[in-house]
Design an enzyme around this catalytic site. Structure first.
Site, PDB file in Angstrom:
ATOM      1  N   LEU A 183      -1.187   3.593  -1.576  1.00 39.14           N
ATOM      2  CA  LEU A 183      -0.597   2.787  -0.508  1.00 39.14           C
ATOM      3  C   LEU A 183       0.810   3.318  -0.277  1.00 39.14           C
ATOM      4  CD1 LEU A 183      -3.016   1.112  -1.498  1.00 39.14           C
ATOM      5  CD2 LEU A 183      -1.672  -0.940  -1.076  1.00 39.14           C
ATOM      6  N   ILE A 184       0.954   4.175   0.726  1.00 36.78           N
ATOM      7  CA  ILE A 184       2.202   4.908   0.914  1.00 36.78           C
ATOM      8  C   ILE A 184       3.026   4.301   2.042  1.00 36.78           C
ATOM      9  CG2 ILE A 184       1.126   6.624   2.457  1.00 36.78           C
ATOM     10  CD1 ILE A 184       3.017   8.702   1.083  1.00 36.78           C
ATOM     11  N   LYS A 265       1.296  -8.777   0.783  1.00 30.48           N
ATOM     12  CA  LYS A 265       0.779  -7.810  -0.196  1.00 30.48           C
ATOM     13  C   LYS A 265      -0.700  -8.058  -0.493  1.00 30.48           C
ATOM     14  CE  LYS A 265       4.465  -5.346  -0.883  1.00 30.48           C
ATOM     15  NZ  LYS A 265       5.250  -5.366  -2.117  1.00 30.48           N
ATOM     16  N   GLY A 287       3.463   1.770  -5.734  1.00 31.04           N
ATOM     17  CA  GLY A 287       4.731   2.145  -6.359  1.00 31.04           C
ATOM     18  C   GLY A 287       5.483   0.967  -6.932  1.00 31.04           C
ATOM     19  N   GLN A 296       7.097  -8.559  -7.055  1.00 34.00           N
ATOM     20  CA  GLN A 296       6.708  -7.711  -8.179  1.00 34.00           C
ATOM     21  C   GLN A 296       7.009  -8.348  -9.539  1.00 34.00           C
ATOM     22  OE1 GLN A 296       8.359  -3.797  -7.427  1.00 34.00           O
ATOM     23  NE2 GLN A 296       7.489  -3.739  -5.371  1.00 34.00           N
ATOM     24  N   CYS A 456      11.442  25.143  12.014  1.00 32.17           N
ATOM     25  CA  CYS A 456      11.186  25.099  10.576  1.00 32.17           C
ATOM     26  C   CYS A 456      10.169  26.195  10.295  1.00 32.17           C
ATOM     27  CB  CYS A 456      10.678  23.729  10.122  1.00 32.17           C
ATOM     28  SG  CYS A 456       9.051  23.297  10.769  1.00 32.17           S
TER      29      CYS A 456
END
Length: 482
Positions: A183-184, A265, A287, A296, A456
């Site tokens: 889960l980014i 969440k 994370g 958390q 780039c």
């Protein structure tokens, strides 16, 4: 050129069958990564190491750098493989190789030997060390903590002169463990946790909950693509984007303020679990770190876990923020994270740190779960390799050029380290440095009467940033390709 790949020690203590499987997978991973640099290179596996042989000397640094980022590799030895006749021949070859390095330095010689010889490893160490000491007047033998260690390996009638040793990232080869879904969010925590599971041998897919529009998704795509390209490009992975704005809107409208964070969440875990089940993924990765934010705490994490049977891995659970940021700096995601907007924390003014299950469930009864089902059903799933191609399609209105006019300036948006390693110089045009992570805040300070050609090395970042700047109203940007 030749590289000797040394295995991560935990691989070497596995049973014979498991060790062989790990080595076989690592060999395949190395081939998959390095074929982009030299299609003719050879990768040969042995019981205790893997050899990489390549002909294109121009790709030496690129190949070496790529090897240091492949999970499963403890360290890499860059070697010169030559035949020898006797110990004196070994000494003469070592003298030619190491003379310049040993001038004015303390040194010792360390030898590893395999095969049948009339001498031992210690015999070679003494003979070569004594010879080097006699022939290099300014050098001095020091067996404990020398400034230079001369590494030699003798195998049958071949001598390996070790020109350099480079540390790998260790861990297990990707593919030796099962797939996970990360889960980014693009922040410090999710990038580091994704890396840690890749390093542990998992193929990491990415699930992104979009709370902030196209610009937010572009930023997170950059992070996911960077992580994959740098550490996991041996495997194909998915990038799944879910538009979570309707879910957030429903929460803001119907849920009590104090319960919003935990319920958000829980909704994310429900959605990610559906995605994981759809693609046969075994676990979710987050994370989260214990006590870092209100959602958390142990009580709240348990309530979040309860909504799904899918295993949730939290590799950072005991890490403090400073440690996480240091890891992000090491793997190269710090600059992304510092400029990434944070949306989750703003939806609740007084979040609970010890949610009560009955209250959470009562609040969730007000929620229209058809909204959650719909956003999961409409989730956008792409092969992460297609992000660059998709970006090309999305920025059709941004012109790509390989020439320039009198009013143009090239804007090198690579990181400072990349610019210092490979400075960009193009004859006939000014080149200005502005790393990609400063574009959002500093581009407006540039001369807006000029046309800026974003550059780039691979063109992925420049196209993504061009799209972002266009969305911000800057029409004086193009993508430059050499």
């Amino acid at each position: 050129m030749k590289f000797i790949i040394k295995l991560f020690p935990e691989i070497t203590i596995k049973s014979q069958s498991v060790r062989l499987r790990f080595i076989k997978i690592l060999t395949g991973n190395i081939r998959n990564v390095l074929k982009h640099y030299d299609e003719t290179l050879a990768v040969v596996r042995h019981w205790d190491n893997i050899e990489v042989r390549a002909k294109d000397e121009n790709q030496r640094l690129a190949i070496r750098d790529a090897l240091t980022r492949i999970p499963g590799i403890h360290h890499i030895l860059e070697v010169e493989d030559v035949p020898f006749t006797d110990m004196h021949d070994i000494f003469e070859k070592a003298l030619v190789q190491y003379r310049d390095q040993l001038e004015g330095k303390t040194f010792c010689v360390r030898v590893k030997r395999r095969g049948k010889h009339d001498f031992s490893s210690i015999d070679v160490e003494r003979y070569v060390g004594g010879g080097l000491n006699q022939h290099i007047e300014s050098a001095r033998v020091k067996l404990t903590n020398p400034e230079v260690t001369v590494h030699l390996e003798v195998e049958d009638d071949r001598l390996l002169l070790i020109k350099g040793r480079y540390e790998g990232i260790g861990g297990f080869p990707i593919g030796t463990q099962e797939d996970v879904l990360s889960l980014i969010s693009g922040g410090f925590d999710s990038g580091v946790s994704s890396y840690m599971l890749m390093r542990r041998g998992c193929r990491v897919h990415y699930c992104f909950f979009n709370l902030g529009g196209a610009a937010h998704e572009i930023g997170v795509r950059q992070v996911a693509h960077y992580l994959w390209n740098r550490f996991g490009s041996s495997h194909r992975v998915r990038f799944v984007a879910i538009n979570f704005e309707p879910v957030v809107g429903e929460i803001l409208e119907k849920i009590d303020d104090g319960q919003m964070g935990v319920i958000l969440k829980r909704m994310m875990v429900r959605a990610a679990s559906k995605v994981a089940e759809r693609y046969g993924v075994q676990a979710l990765v987050t994370g989260e770190a214990l006590g870092q934010v209100s959602s958390q705490t142990l009580t709240n994490l348990r309530l979040i876990d309860n909504v799904s049977d899918t295993l949730i891995l939290r590799p950072l659970i005991s890490y403090d923020k400073e440690h996480i940021i240091n890891l992000a700096r090491q793997i190269g995601t710090e600059d992304f994270a510092r400029t990434m907007p944070e949306y989750c924390g703003v939806i609740s003014k007084s979040p609970t740190v010890k949610a009560v299950k009955s209250k959470i469930e009562a609040e969730e009864e007000k929620f229209d779960f058809s909204i959650l089902d719909k956003v999961v059903e409409e989730a956008n799933n792409v092969d992460i390799r297609e992000i660059a191609q998709q970006t090309e399609q999305e920025v059709v209105e941004v012109e790509t050029v390989n020439g320039f006019g009198p009013n143009d300036v090239i804007l090198d948006i690579r990181s400072i380290d990349e610019q210092e390693d490979k400075p960009l110089k193009v004859e006939g045009i000014d080149v200005v440095s502005l790393p990609f992570y400063k574009l959002s805040t500093k581009f407006g300070d540039l001369d807006q009467n000029r046309t800026w050609l974003l550059w780039c090395e691979r063109g992925v970042m420049s196209r993504l940033q061009a799209l972002y700047l266009r969305e911000q109203g800057f029409n004086n940007v193009k993508v430059y390709r050499l």
